[in-house]
Design an enzyme around this catalytic site. Sequence first.
Site, PDB file in Angstrom:
ATOM      1  N   GLU A  47       7.121  -4.635  -2.798  1.00  0.00           N
ATOM      2  CA  GLU A  47       5.921  -4.837  -1.975  1.00  0.00           C
ATOM      3  C   GLU A  47       6.008  -6.218  -1.319  1.00  0.00           C
ATOM      4  O   GLU A  47       6.499  -7.176  -1.947  1.00  0.00           O
ATOM      5  CB  GLU A  47       4.700  -4.785  -2.902  1.00  0.00           C
ATOM      6  CG  GLU A  47       3.394  -5.226  -2.295  1.00  0.00           C
ATOM      7  CD  GLU A  47       2.281  -5.438  -3.338  1.00  0.00           C
ATOM      8  OE1 GLU A  47       2.593  -5.851  -4.479  1.00  0.00           O
ATOM      9  OE2 GLU A  47       1.115  -5.148  -3.001  1.00  0.00           O
ATOM     10  N   ASN A 107      -1.238  -3.631   3.891  1.00  0.00           N
ATOM     11  CA  ASN A 107      -0.142  -3.875   2.952  1.00  0.00           C
ATOM     12  C   ASN A 107       0.673  -2.590   2.987  1.00  0.00           C
ATOM     13  O   ASN A 107       0.235  -1.571   2.455  1.00  0.00           O
ATOM     14  CB  ASN A 107      -0.731  -4.147   1.561  1.00  0.00           C
ATOM     15  CG  ASN A 107       0.320  -4.511   0.557  1.00  0.00           C
ATOM     16  OD1 ASN A 107       1.506  -4.197   0.741  1.00  0.00           O
ATOM     17  ND2 ASN A 107      -0.083  -5.165  -0.531  1.00  0.00           N
ATOM     18  N   LYS A 124      -1.140   0.733   1.736  1.00  0.00           N
ATOM     19  CA  LYS A 124      -1.675   0.652   0.375  1.00  0.00           C
ATOM     20  C   LYS A 124      -3.136   1.063   0.343  1.00  0.00           C
ATOM     21  O   LYS A 124      -3.941   0.597   1.156  1.00  0.00           O
ATOM     22  CB  LYS A 124      -1.531  -0.779  -0.145  1.00  0.00           C
ATOM     23  CG  LYS A 124      -1.926  -0.997  -1.595  1.00  0.00           C
ATOM     24  CD  LYS A 124      -1.560  -2.415  -1.999  1.00  0.00           C
ATOM     25  CE  LYS A 124      -1.858  -2.724  -3.440  1.00  0.00           C
ATOM     26  NZ  LYS A 124      -1.431  -4.119  -3.787  1.00  0.00           N
ATOM     27  N   GLU A 143      -5.940 -10.129  -1.921  1.00  0.00           N
ATOM     28  CA  GLU A 143      -5.548  -8.944  -1.136  1.00  0.00           C
ATOM     29  C   GLU A 143      -6.750  -8.337  -0.424  1.00  0.00           C
ATOM     30  O   GLU A 143      -6.600  -7.832   0.701  1.00  0.00           O
ATOM     31  CB  GLU A 143      -4.892  -7.897  -2.039  1.00  0.00           C
ATOM     32  CG  GLU A 143      -3.527  -8.314  -2.573  1.00  0.00           C
ATOM     33  CD  GLU A 143      -2.783  -7.147  -3.160  1.00  0.00           C
ATOM     34  OE1 GLU A 143      -2.459  -7.184  -4.349  1.00  0.00           O
ATOM     35  OE2 GLU A 143      -2.516  -6.174  -2.431  1.00  0.00           O
ATOM     36  N   CYS A 169       2.197  -0.940  -5.562  1.00  0.00           N
ATOM     37  CA  CYS A 169       1.669  -1.803  -6.597  1.00  0.00           C
ATOM     38  C   CYS A 169       0.427  -1.282  -7.329  1.00  0.00           C
ATOM     39  O   CYS A 169       0.548  -0.391  -8.145  1.00  0.00           O
ATOM     40  CB  CYS A 169       1.404  -3.200  -6.031  1.00  0.00           C
ATOM     41  SG  CYS A 169       1.465  -4.415  -7.325  1.00  0.00           S
ATOM     42  N   ASN A 194       4.245  -6.428  -6.827  1.00  0.00           N
ATOM     43  CA  ASN A 194       4.215  -7.853  -7.185  1.00  0.00           C
ATOM     44  C   ASN A 194       3.095  -7.939  -8.215  1.00  0.00           C
ATOM     45  O   ASN A 194       1.923  -7.773  -7.847  1.00  0.00           O
ATOM     46  CB  ASN A 194       3.796  -8.737  -6.016  1.00  0.00           C
ATOM     47  CG  ASN A 194       4.860  -8.935  -4.958  1.00  0.00           C
ATOM     48  OD1 ASN A 194       5.255 -10.052  -4.673  1.00  0.00           O
ATOM     49  ND2 ASN A 194       5.315  -7.869  -4.323  1.00  0.00           N
TER      50      ASN A 194
HETATM   51  N1  ING Z   1      -0.832  -6.528  -8.050  1.00  0.00           N
HETATM   52  C1  ING Z   1      -1.447  -6.173  -9.200  1.00  0.00           C
HETATM   53  C2  ING Z   1      -1.122  -4.789  -9.762  1.00  0.00           C
HETATM   54  O1  ING Z   1      -1.965  -3.903  -9.781  1.00  0.00           O
HETATM   55  C3  ING Z   1      -2.887  -7.267 -10.527  1.00  0.00           C
HETATM   56  C4  ING Z   1      -2.891  -6.470  -9.283  1.00  0.00           C
HETATM   57  C5  ING Z   1      -2.818  -8.635 -10.434  1.00  0.00           C
HETATM   58  C6  ING Z   1      -2.836  -6.616 -11.734  1.00  0.00           C
HETATM   59  C7  ING Z   1      -2.761  -9.385 -11.589  1.00  0.00           C
HETATM   60  C8  ING Z   1      -2.791  -7.352 -12.896  1.00  0.00           C
HETATM   61  C9  ING Z   1      -2.719  -8.749 -12.827  1.00  0.00           C
HETATM   62  O2  ING Z   1      -0.019  -4.672 -10.262  1.00  0.00           O
HETATM   63  C10 ING Z   1      -0.886  -5.903  -6.837  1.00  0.00           C
HETATM   64  N2  ING Z   1      -0.233  -6.524  -5.847  1.00  0.00           N
HETATM   65  O3  ING Z   1      -1.491  -4.858  -6.672  1.00  0.00           O
END
Ligand code: ING
Length: 314
Positions: A47, A107, A124, A143, A169, A194
């Site tokens: 991503e 995204n 996304k 985001e 993600c 990420n």
């Molecule tokens: N990242 C995360 C995910 O769902 C997140 C959101 C951030 C989850 C921090 C847990 C901790 O894997 C993205 N980019 O969606």
Amino acid sequence: MTRELTVAAGQLGPVARDESRASVVERLISLLHTAHHRRAELVVFPELALTTFFPRYWEEGPEVIDAWFETEMPGPATKPLFDEAAHLGVGFCLGYAELTPDGHHYNSQILVERDGREVARFRKIHIPGHEDHEPWRRFQHLERRYFEPGPDPFGVWPAFGTRVGMMICNDRRWPETYRVMGLQGVELICCGYNTPVHYAPDPSQDILAPFHNQLVMQAGAYQNGTWVVAAAKGGVEDGVDSIAQSCVIAPSGQVVAQAFTAGDEVVVATCDLDWCQRYTTTIFDFDRYRRPEIYTRITAQRGVDRAGDEQARR
Ligand code: ING
């Protein structure tokens, strides 16, 4: 003759805040060469692969924010990747920040076939994090400030001799993501992510980040009889540690290949696409066993509704 497809997760280590797109594209092409050398026909990249994970920063001014986005795909910086992939006959899936001609910020992921043809773009759907500056956090997860949610439902496209879907993600954490693609006969889902180790709203989840990453994708793969190829951008990126563990998961739910490092690494597996039917024509024969007339809450409600308690007791 079984239908086989050799796939790769092209995992990236950290991308520095000031790293040029040209530098990242060089790294992606290097991963592409390694994957090609190991007979992969499709490489899934992370991503937002072209830049550091910029939603960790509070930034103001459209020109500052839009600088993180691509207005063309391929554009001048990414064309070398598209050209080299077509030259090698390798398809790929690339995550990037998309600024559309009519001003939408998504995204996104683009899926490109082995001949260089664009198969599809996916935006996304589940946008995590927050909209406003929250300085109490060690780092932001903005985001919901920078991206609009994708307008289209999860899709599945005939490509690579199979039926390919995409998720990005946070999408991978929601069972609906897999089911909507499962109901379209998906056999291979491409996912970039990420994921910071630290989850500010509930740090007790930090230690479980790798477990939750695998849990949701293994469950989704098994419950829908599909392969999943997941590529991380991992390691300590501008001081923030993100999980890696890129992997390939079989329709059985088994992890058949996984990254060893948190850096640039190629994870390869040969997928027997007919393995999907072992699950979708037996235990997960949707048309025979599902009860959609009972599940109406799933699309009728967004959040929890406890008002139904009375009815239930009657
Ligand atoms: N990242 C995360 C995910 O769902 C997140 C959101 C951030 C989850 C921090 C847990 C901790 O894997 C993205 N980019 O969606």
